[in-house]
Scaffold this active site. Structure first.
Site, PDB file in Angstrom:
ATOM      1  N   THR A 108       0.820  -1.221   0.000  1.00 16.27           N
ATOM      2  CA  THR A 108       0.000   0.000   0.000  1.00 16.27           C
ATOM      3  C   THR A 108       0.852   1.269   0.000  1.00 16.27           C
ATOM      4  OG1 THR A 108      -0.050   0.156   2.403  1.00 16.27           O
ATOM      5  CG2 THR A 108      -1.762  -1.192   1.367  1.00 16.27           C
ATOM      6  N   ASP A 200      16.890   2.441  -2.145  1.00 15.31           N
ATOM      7  CA  ASP A 200      16.336   2.431  -0.790  1.00 15.31           C
ATOM      8  C   ASP A 200      17.371   3.049   0.158  1.00 15.31           C
ATOM      9  OD1 ASP A 200      14.199   0.336   0.988  1.00 15.31           O
ATOM     10  OD2 ASP A 200      15.794   1.508   1.937  1.00 15.31           O
ATOM     11  N   ASP A 203      18.388   0.992   3.323  1.00 15.09           N
ATOM     12  CA  ASP A 203      19.243  -0.157   2.991  1.00 15.09           C
ATOM     13  C   ASP A 203      20.649   0.288   2.631  1.00 15.09           C
ATOM     14  OD1 ASP A 203      17.334  -2.056   3.479  1.00 15.09           O
ATOM     15  OD2 ASP A 203      16.767  -2.325   1.377  1.00 15.09           O
TER      16      ASP A 203
HETATM   17  C1  PRP Z   1      11.769   5.442   3.316  1.00 16.44           C
HETATM   18  C2  PRP Z   1      12.284   6.838   3.516  1.00 16.44           C
HETATM   19  C3  PRP Z   1      11.067   7.572   3.985  1.00 16.44           C
HETATM   20  C4  PRP Z   1       9.970   6.906   3.214  1.00 16.44           C
HETATM   21  C5  PRP Z   1       9.588   7.782   2.061  1.00 16.44           C
HETATM   22  O1  PRP Z   1      11.693   4.763   4.511  1.00 16.44           O
HETATM   23  O2  PRP Z   1      13.374   6.921   4.390  1.00 16.44           O
HETATM   24  O3  PRP Z   1      10.833   7.469   5.385  1.00 16.44           O
HETATM   25  O4  PRP Z   1      10.489   5.660   2.735  1.00 16.44           O
HETATM   26  O5  PRP Z   1       8.506   7.246   1.385  1.00 16.44           O
HETATM   27  P1  PRP Z   1       7.071   7.946   1.389  1.00 16.44           P
HETATM   28  O6  PRP Z   1       7.307   9.394   1.126  1.00 16.44           O
HETATM   29  O7  PRP Z   1       6.371   7.246   0.262  1.00 16.44           O
HETATM   30  O8  PRP Z   1       6.423   7.687   2.718  1.00 16.44           O
HETATM   31  P2  PRP Z   1      11.228   3.233   4.615  1.00 16.44           P
HETATM   32  O9  PRP Z   1       9.772   3.153   4.905  1.00 16.44           O
HETATM   33  O10 PRP Z   1      11.731   2.480   3.426  1.00 16.44           O
HETATM   34  O11 PRP Z   1      11.958   2.741   5.937  1.00 16.44           O
HETATM   35  P3  PRP Z   1      13.519   2.676   6.305  1.00 16.44           P
HETATM   36  O12 PRP Z   1      13.993   4.080   6.505  1.00 16.44           O
HETATM   37  O13 PRP Z   1      13.529   1.866   7.557  1.00 16.44           O
HETATM   38  O14 PRP Z   1      14.248   1.979   5.171  1.00 16.44           O
HETATM   39  N1  URA Z   2      12.144   5.229   0.145  1.00 12.26           N
HETATM   40  C1  URA Z   2      13.409   5.149  -0.304  1.00 12.26           C
HETATM   41  O1  URA Z   2      14.330   4.833   0.459  1.00 12.26           O
HETATM   42  N2  URA Z   2      13.635   5.409  -1.589  1.00 12.26           N
HETATM   43  C2  URA Z   2      12.672   5.752  -2.447  1.00 12.26           C
HETATM   44  O2  URA Z   2      12.960   6.002  -3.623  1.00 12.26           O
HETATM   45  C3  URA Z   2      11.353   5.838  -1.960  1.00 12.26           C
HETATM   46  C4  URA Z   2      11.114   5.575  -0.663  1.00 12.26           C
END
Ligand code: PRP
Ligand code: URA
Length: 209
Positions: A108, A200, A203
């Site tokens: 989602t 990501d 990651d």
């Molecule tokens: C990533 C990023 C943001 C989010 C952005 O985190 O660091 O927090 O996605 O996406 P959005 O604008 O669509 O919400 P993620 O949820 O992958 O978690 P992480 O930081 O633990 O990898």
């Molecule tokens: N979160 C990430 O880390 N990268 C993207 O491009 C989108 C969401």
């Protein structure tokens, strides 16, 4: 009303290009995220109020500016926002640090909150929310909702790369906050990843892909 600042600076642009390169490994990636956060801090903190105090230099008396007003709290959006904290603390070492843990649902793309810990009296502080990526905007909107529920005002969100979709969504949901963006990319792909983006961010900072 808040304002959006797209920071257009050659040093930051160069470092973002290094982050984008898939050959950039974890150690360099982490260091560069920290450096970009420190450089962005100059813009984020540009409007901090100052007041004059009287001091004496080795040459004579002077009335000089020092920071005044609300003290800052840095509240990274976990995980990836953690990578920006030390860069911000390098220019604002006395800031308190809170945490909001959010992760996006893979299907989602909605954020799920899994951890929060705020400094005491957060509502009295200037809150800075760092997260390297603003994609759909869901995570940033949720984080701002959260700190507003705690009574915070004068909130600043900062990211390294934003998608236009996420930036518009955040501006619409929270028109009163200031937003700082390192660079604005083309858009999102079918998995709601930023294109061209950097992959990501969490990651790549923590080496967990
Ligand atoms: C990533 C990023 C943001 C989010 C952005 O985190 O660091 O927090 O996605 O996406 P959005 O604008 O669509 O919400 P993620 O949820 O992958 O978690 P992480 O930081 O633990 O990898
Ligand atoms: N979160 C990430 O880390 N990268 C993207 O491009 C989108 C969401």
């Amino acid at each position: 009303m808040g304002k959006t600042t797209i920071i257009d600076h050659p040093l930051i642009s160069h470092k973002i290009s290094l982050l984008r390169d898939e050959r950039t490994g974890t150690r360099d990636f982490r260091n560069i995220v920290e450096e970009i956060a420190a450089l962005m801090a100059y813009e984020v903190f540009r409007d901090l109020p100052t007041e004059n105090v009287d001091i004496r230099t080795p040459i004579g008396d002077a009335s000089v500016p020092v920071l005044s007003g609300r003290k800052p709290a840095i509240v990274p959006i976990l995980r990836a926002g953690l990578g920006m904290v030390n860069g911000l603390l390098s220019v604002m070492p006395s800031a308190k640090v809170g945490h909001i843990g959010l992760c996006r649902d893979e299907v989602t793309h909605e954020p799920r909150e899994y951890y929060v810990n705020m400094p005491k009296h957060i509502e009295e502080r200037l809150v800075i929310l760092p997260d390297p990526m603003l994609a759909t905007g869901g995570s940033a909107i949720h984080a701002v909702d959260f700190v507003k529920k705690h009574g915070c005002r004068g909130i600043k969100f900062m990211c390294i790369i934003a998608a236009p979709e996420g930036l518009s969504a955040l501006e619409k949901a929270h028109p009163d906050i200031d937003i700082y963006v390192g660079t604005l990319d083309k858009g999102l792909n079918e998995n709601a990843y930023i294109v061209p983006g950097l992959g990501d961010a969490g990651d790549r900072i923590f080496g967990t892909d």
